[in-house]
Design a protein around this motif. Sequence first.
Motif, short mmCIF file in Angstrom:
data_model
loop_
_atom_site.label_atom_id
_atom_site.label_comp_id
_atom_site.label_asym_id
_atom_site.label_seq_id
_atom_site.Cartn_x
_atom_site.Cartn_y
_atom_site.Cartn_z
N VAL A 228 -16.59 -51.86 13.84
CA VAL A 228 -17.18 -50.69 13.26
C VAL A 228 -17.19 -49.41 14.15
CG1 VAL A 228 -18.82 -49.49 12.04
CG2 VAL A 228 -18.36 -51.77 11.57
N GLU A 229 -17.30 -49.63 15.41
CA GLU A 229 -17.45 -48.68 16.57
C GLU A 229 -16.21 -48.00 16.58
OE1 GLU A 229 -18.33 -48.44 21.17
OE2 GLU A 229 -19.47 -49.62 20.03
N MET A 230 -15.08 -48.96 16.64
CA MET A 230 -13.73 -48.49 16.94
C MET A 230 -12.97 -47.96 16.09
SD MET A 230 -10.67 -50.84 18.75
CE MET A 230 -11.53 -50.88 20.38
N ALA A 231 -13.29 -48.45 14.79
CA ALA A 231 -12.86 -47.57 13.48
C ALA A 231 -13.20 -46.19 13.26
CB ALA A 231 -13.18 -48.54 12.25
N GLU A 232 -14.59 -46.09 13.67
CA GLU A 232 -14.91 -44.63 13.61
C GLU A 232 -14.63 -43.92 14.56
OE1 GLU A 232 -17.29 -41.73 12.15
OE2 GLU A 232 -17.77 -43.62 11.35
N ALA A 233 -14.24 -44.38 15.85
CA ALA A 233 -13.74 -43.55 16.83
C ALA A 233 -12.30 -43.10 16.40
CB ALA A 233 -13.60 -44.28 17.99
N ALA A 234 -11.59 -43.98 15.95
CA ALA A 234 -10.24 -43.81 15.52
C ALA A 234 -9.64 -43.03 14.26
CB ALA A 234 -9.32 -45.23 15.27
N GLY A 235 -10.76 -42.95 13.61
CA GLY A 235 -10.60 -42.05 12.48
C GLY A 235 -10.32 -42.95 11.13
N LEU A 236 -10.37 -44.28 11.33
CA LEU A 236 -9.98 -45.40 10.12
C LEU A 236 -11.17 -45.49 9.32
CD1 LEU A 236 -7.66 -47.32 9.68
CD2 LEU A 236 -9.05 -49.11 10.88
N THR A 237 -10.75 -45.63 7.89
CA THR A 237 -11.76 -45.73 6.97
C THR A 237 -11.87 -47.22 6.79
OG1 THR A 237 -11.23 -44.00 5.67
CG2 THR A 237 -12.12 -45.73 4.31
N LEU A 238 -13.22 -47.70 6.89
CA LEU A 238 -13.52 -49.40 7.04
C LEU A 238 -14.13 -49.66 5.87
CD1 LEU A 238 -13.45 -51.85 8.23
CD2 LEU A 238 -15.05 -51.39 9.96
N LEU A 239 -13.66 -50.38 4.91
CA LEU A 239 -14.68 -50.77 3.83
C LEU A 239 -14.40 -52.37 3.95
CD1 LEU A 239 -14.93 -49.43 0.49
CD2 LEU A 239 -14.35 -51.70 0.34
N ALA A 240 -15.76 -53.12 3.84
CA ALA A 240 -15.52 -54.35 3.94
C ALA A 240 -16.80 -55.25 3.14
CB ALA A 240 -15.81 -54.87 5.32
N GLY A 241 -16.64 -56.74 3.08
CA GLY A 241 -17.76 -57.28 2.22
C GLY A 241 -17.52 -57.30 0.82
N LEU A 242 -16.33 -57.11 0.26
CA LEU A 242 -15.78 -57.20 -1.00
C LEU A 242 -16.37 -58.67 -1.69
CD1 LEU A 242 -14.35 -54.63 -0.14
CD2 LEU A 242 -12.65 -54.88 -2.02
N LYS A 243 -16.14 -59.75 -0.91
CA LYS A 243 -16.53 -60.89 -1.52
C LYS A 243 -17.94 -60.96 -1.96
CE LYS A 243 -15.36 -64.42 0.87
NZ LYS A 243 -15.05 -65.58 1.89
N HIS A 244 -18.86 -60.05 -1.39
CA HIS A 244 -20.33 -60.10 -1.84
C HIS A 244 -20.67 -58.75 -2.29
CE1 HIS A 244 -20.53 -64.18 -0.48
NE2 HIS A 244 -20.00 -63.88 0.72
#
Length: 261
Positions: A228-244
């Motif tokens: 999460v920290e690296m995605a935020e710094a890189a400008g990358l959208t991160l969406l996870a946990g779609l199983k639940h």
Amino acid sequence: MTRDPRIEIGPRAALPLADEVPVALVYNGETQAVMMATPRDLEDFARGFSLTEGIVTAADEIEEIEIVDHGRGFEARMWLPEAAAGRLAARRRAMTGPVGCGLCGIDSIEAALRPAAQVATDALRLSAPDLRAAPEALRRRQPGHDATHAMHAAALWEPGRGLLFPREDVGRHNALDKVAGACLAAGETGRGRAVVLTSRVSVEMVQKAAAMGAEAVVAVSAPTALAVEMAEAAGLTLLAGLKHTARVYAHPHRLTEGAIE
């Protein structure tokens, strides 16, 4: 004596099992890494590993690929031009790792925690139908998992176009590298697209997705705190946990209104 009917006892040969073999990645005659992988789409794997590990930046920096079968393993032999070979020599590392650890063998903490590439584009918009359709489409393209229940999958998702370059492997990092390699061979990038994963999101998955130029990662399982920290710094959208319960962990601006309720 009664037995749980879900437990089957029979000859090992009768069970469908995933293939896992050592694959050596060899550049200009020198082995750079040996990874345990599923022996499919090995040219894609070789190209993708080269891209996501920063060894090459474009398809034409790999002049030739030869896959050599040694019986119990494979060599992916690649030839690089002088400029790419010089970069590799400057940052050479020896990696011999199991499929469960994409960072095994890296010879410094700084190399393992290298910043992800900056996401330089903002062409992607993901809607609620995209977030439903992407993992469902990937799930339908997993013949290896259906047979063995022991393989990960990855792909790219482009709104309006659908699932692109689906690949499977016993290693989640390898599956994503195969996607990167297939994309590179097609002369395309991750611009305007999301990486879709069947696995959790660890830091190296963020690094690899960003190296492809993807603008988002959509995963069925949760991320790590460092991812999460690296995605935020890189400008990358991160969406996870779609199983639940799906959650947006970084850069929600690429989601349309109502995409996550």
